[in-house]
Design an enzyme around this catalytic site. Sequence first.
Site, short mmCIF file in Angstrom:
data_model
loop_
_atom_site.label_atom_id
_atom_site.label_comp_id
_atom_site.label_asym_id
_atom_site.label_seq_id
_atom_site.Cartn_x
_atom_site.Cartn_y
_atom_site.Cartn_z
N GLU A 35 0.85 -1.19 0.00
CA GLU A 35 0.00 0.00 0.00
C GLU A 35 0.89 1.24 0.00
O GLU A 35 1.84 1.33 0.77
CB GLU A 35 -0.91 -0.02 1.23
CG GLU A 35 -1.72 1.25 1.47
CD GLU A 35 -2.56 1.71 0.28
OE1 GLU A 35 -2.45 2.91 -0.07
OE2 GLU A 35 -3.30 0.89 -0.30
N GLU A 37 -0.21 4.47 0.46
CA GLU A 37 -0.68 5.63 1.20
C GLU A 37 -1.35 5.29 2.52
O GLU A 37 -0.81 5.47 3.59
CB GLU A 37 -1.62 6.45 0.31
CG GLU A 37 -1.59 7.93 0.63
CD GLU A 37 -2.38 8.75 -0.39
OE1 GLU A 37 -2.46 9.96 -0.20
OE2 GLU A 37 -2.92 8.17 -1.35
N GLY A 41 -7.52 2.25 1.99
CA GLY A 41 -7.71 2.89 0.69
C GLY A 41 -8.62 4.12 0.73
O GLY A 41 -8.85 4.71 1.78
N ALA A 183 -23.44 9.56 -7.42
CA ALA A 183 -23.47 9.40 -5.96
C ALA A 183 -22.58 10.43 -5.26
O ALA A 183 -23.02 11.09 -4.31
CB ALA A 183 -23.05 7.99 -5.58
N VAL A 269 -17.08 14.38 -11.61
CA VAL A 269 -17.44 13.95 -12.97
C VAL A 269 -16.91 12.55 -13.29
O VAL A 269 -16.52 12.27 -14.40
CB VAL A 269 -16.94 14.96 -14.03
CG1 VAL A 269 -17.77 16.23 -13.98
CG2 VAL A 269 -15.46 15.28 -13.84
N HIS A 443 -44.08 -5.83 11.80
CA HIS A 443 -44.81 -4.56 11.91
C HIS A 443 -44.51 -3.94 13.26
O HIS A 443 -44.44 -4.65 14.25
CB HIS A 443 -46.31 -4.84 11.78
CG HIS A 443 -47.16 -3.63 12.01
ND1 HIS A 443 -47.34 -2.66 11.05
CD2 HIS A 443 -47.85 -3.22 13.11
CE1 HIS A 443 -48.13 -1.71 11.55
NE2 HIS A 443 -48.45 -2.03 12.79
#
Length: 464
Positions: A35, A37, A41, A183, A269, A443
């Site tokens: 990894e 960074e 992630g 999103a 975008v 319910h």
Amino acid sequence: MAAKSFDMIVIGAGPGGYVAAIRGAQLGLSVAIVEREHMGGICLNWGCIPTKALLRSAEVFHLMHRAKEFGLKADGIGYDLDAVVQRSRGVAKQLSGGIGHLMKKNKITVFMGEATLPKKGTVSIKTDKGTEELSSKAIVLATGARARELPGLEADGDLVWTYKHALMPKRMPKKLLVIGSGAIGIEFASFFNTLGADTTVVEVMDRVLPVEDAEISAFAKKAFVKQGMKIMEKSTVKKLDRAAGKVTAHIEAGGKTETLDFDTVISAVGIVGNVENLGLEALGVKIDRTHVVTDEYCRTGVDGLYAIGDIAGAPWLAHKASHEGVMVAELIAGKHPHPIKPNSIAGCTYCHPQVASVGLTEAKAKEAGYDIRVGRFPFIGNGKAIALGESEGLIKTVFDAKTGELLGAHMVGAEVTELIQGYVVGRSLETTEGELMETVFPHPTLSEMMHEAVLDAYGRALHM
């Protein structure tokens, strides 16, 4: 010095990579993960998790303003943006640290550094201490993706932000432009709009949340507009003129261009895969529009090299990446997992109201040639929704009229991101309308609407 050898090497420790590593370790493989960074992630550090923490603050703030409706008193309501962001960062940090613990617990060797693939079966890692070489018959690419930057609309961190800047805002935007209503765009629009920013959303497609069912998009848009957002569909931001504390956006719609001023712009975008500087082309990996081309088992066509998650293309969802990680680890360990069906992966958007869906939209089902039956049930017909003060929403189901197969389910309203899983399980078990109708839903719950939406598709709704 000989290269260290592992049964499986994973490049990238996001929700795809770290889950693949854990599953590999559970199956008795020796596993290394690289990894560059943050453990966890984008999802844990800059995506799914911290955005949900921000949105929760906005939701509570929104509810505080409604106190009177619930017979409560709340005066002098306000917020401290720095504290809201601090909470969000704390949540991310807690989970990121948890991944480190899971790696230790599963005896996975972690390398922090930049990986390249100099040749088949070899991973070279540039770390603080120099270069380390590892070898393995099975290498999993899980390098994820980053924000797409359009020419002229590039982020500068001051006036124009990407999701990273928006997660740690230096100031509260007064007039905000959000470019893109997928999103990520709509979640940030929802957050800042709730906290009082004058928010405009520009979408190039003919509707907001363009991947959702058209009816759900229309319902969500109505709610956003009611909350004071301006929504511009079939519109394109052609350029941004930046000045001191001000951005002038040139927005084209229907052949006409208008200019509007903002103090902050968020660009959302889309994303591009992190495929560069790994040495993939030299290995003969096929790359199509920044994504690695794979088969249904995430194999790249280069022996022993797999690609999972965002780098392997749509849908760009953490839960897809994790599931692919498990599948690939099982393949490497010699098991026979089922391939993932992209159509059975739910999408969730945490704007206000929430949006969630799985399977085919009504339009896509018709396009695919199905004879369909559609059921709908509104939140206003549900006791729990009314008691919660959340009576705006809709649940929609799409069935194959011939077989009764649940082709798709689409929802907008309170907590639908939690409800959608019921339909996901149903699809996974290849349920029909008959079985769903015979299922007893408790319910009073919001989930009863899921039952009613099925009943409605067959003209049997009870509470409407």
